[in-house]
Scaffold this motif. Structure first.
Motif, PDB file in Angstrom:
ATOM      1  N   CYS A   4      41.995  41.801  48.440  1.00 44.36           N
ATOM      2  CA  CYS A   4      41.707  40.436  48.886  1.00 44.36           C
ATOM      3  C   CYS A   4      42.219  40.250  50.316  1.00 44.36           C
ATOM      4  CB  CYS A   4      42.386  39.433  47.954  1.00 44.36           C
ATOM      5  SG  CYS A   4      42.103  37.719  48.419  1.00 44.36           S
ATOM      6  N   LEU A   5      41.281  40.215  51.232  1.00 42.24           N
ATOM      7  CA  LEU A   5      41.652  40.073  52.643  1.00 42.24           C
ATOM      8  C   LEU A   5      42.164  38.670  52.938  1.00 42.24           C
ATOM      9  CD1 LEU A   5      38.661  41.962  54.292  1.00 42.24           C
ATOM     10  CD2 LEU A   5      41.000  42.794  53.973  1.00 42.24           C
ATOM     11  N   CYS A   6      41.611  37.683  52.283  1.00 42.05           N
ATOM     12  CA  CYS A   6      42.009  36.293  52.549  1.00 42.05           C
ATOM     13  C   CYS A   6      43.476  36.048  52.178  1.00 42.05           C
ATOM     14  CB  CYS A   6      41.126  35.323  51.768  1.00 42.05           C
ATOM     15  SG  CYS A   6      39.393  35.347  52.264  1.00 42.05           S
ATOM     16  N   ALA A  34      40.976  36.008  45.049  1.00 45.02           N
ATOM     17  CA  ALA A  34      39.660  35.420  44.764  1.00 45.02           C
ATOM     18  C   ALA A  34      39.680  33.893  44.722  1.00 45.02           C
ATOM     19  CB  ALA A  34      39.073  35.994  43.478  1.00 45.02           C
ATOM     20  N   THR A  35      40.534  33.288  45.524  1.00 47.80           N
ATOM     21  CA  THR A  35      40.590  31.823  45.532  1.00 47.80           C
ATOM     22  C   THR A  35      40.057  31.216  46.825  1.00 47.80           C
ATOM     23  OG1 THR A  35      42.874  31.862  46.325  1.00 47.80           O
ATOM     24  CG2 THR A  35      42.563  31.709  43.947  1.00 47.80           C
ATOM     25  N   GLN A  36      39.632  32.066  47.766  1.00 44.03           N
ATOM     26  CA  GLN A  36      39.080  31.513  49.007  1.00 44.03           C
ATOM     27  C   GLN A  36      37.594  31.856  49.109  1.00 44.03           C
ATOM     28  OE1 GLN A  36      42.856  32.286  51.637  1.00 44.03           O
ATOM     29  NE2 GLN A  36      41.401  30.997  52.739  1.00 44.03           N
ATOM     30  N   CYS A  37      37.256  32.949  49.773  1.00 44.55           N
ATOM     31  CA  CYS A  37      35.832  33.266  49.960  1.00 44.55           C
ATOM     32  C   CYS A  37      35.208  33.815  48.672  1.00 44.55           C
ATOM     33  CB  CYS A  37      35.641  34.245  51.114  1.00 44.55           C
ATOM     34  SG  CYS A  37      36.128  35.942  50.729  1.00 44.55           S
ATOM     35  N   GLY A  38      36.034  34.441  47.829  1.00 46.80           N
ATOM     36  CA  GLY A  38      35.550  34.964  46.553  1.00 46.80           C
ATOM     37  C   GLY A  38      34.947  36.351  46.618  1.00 46.80           C
ATOM     38  N   CYS A  39      34.888  36.951  47.800  1.00 49.31           N
ATOM     39  CA  CYS A  39      34.273  38.283  47.953  1.00 49.31           C
ATOM     40  C   CYS A  39      34.971  39.363  47.120  1.00 49.31           C
ATOM     41  CB  CYS A  39      34.285  38.717  49.412  1.00 49.31           C
ATOM     42  SG  CYS A  39      33.190  37.740  50.449  1.00 49.31           S
ATOM     43  N   CYS A  40      36.255  39.182  46.865  1.00 49.21           N
ATOM     44  CA  CYS A  40      37.048  40.194  46.167  1.00 49.21           C
ATOM     45  C   CYS A  40      37.021  40.015  44.651  1.00 49.21           C
ATOM     46  CB  CYS A  40      38.483  40.117  46.647  1.00 49.21           C
ATOM     47  SG  CYS A  40      39.223  38.496  46.307  1.00 49.21           S
TER      48      CYS A  40
HETATM   49  S1  FES Z   1      38.730  38.349  50.083  1.00 43.25           S
HETATM   50 FE1  FES Z   1      39.728  37.494  48.368  1.00 43.25          FE
HETATM   51  S2  FES Z   1      39.291  35.372  48.490  1.00 43.25           S
HETATM   52 FE2  FES Z   1      38.408  36.226  50.264  1.00 43.25          FE
END
Ligand code: FES
Length: 83
Positions: A4-6, A34-40
């Motif tokens: 999760c990069l965010c 997975a609480t911001q952009c959700g990509c992860c």
């Molecule tokens: S990469 Fe995990 S929430 Fe964006």
């Protein structure tokens, strides 16, 4: 590896929590994965599923499992009772 990069959450952190019995939702609350952009989200969910399956398989063999310093510790039920 950062999953999760965010929130800067690694696969090891996710695995450690999953192996200690936390659900994906609990890990999400604890680490913010997975609480911001959700990509992860899917990758994180896959790690949790894989770790839960790994722990379940070991327990089915009668082993006690515990995550210690990033390593999965295994012991027989008899050993765990003596400790
Ligand atoms: S990469 Fe995990 S929430 Fe964006």
């Amino acid at each position: 590896m950062i999953v999760c990069l965010c929130q800067r959450v690694s696969d090891r952190e996710i695995a450690r929590h999953a192996r200690n019995g936390m659900s994906f939702d609990e890990i999400q609350l604890e680490l913010g994965v997975a609480t911001q952009c959700g990509c992860c989200g899917q990758c994180a969910q896959d790690i949790v599923t894989q770790c839960h399956a790994e722990v379940a398989a070991l327990r089915q063999e009668g082993l006690q499992v515990q995550e210690v310093d990033g390593q999965l510790q295994r012991s027989s039920a008899a050993t765990a009772l003596r400790a």
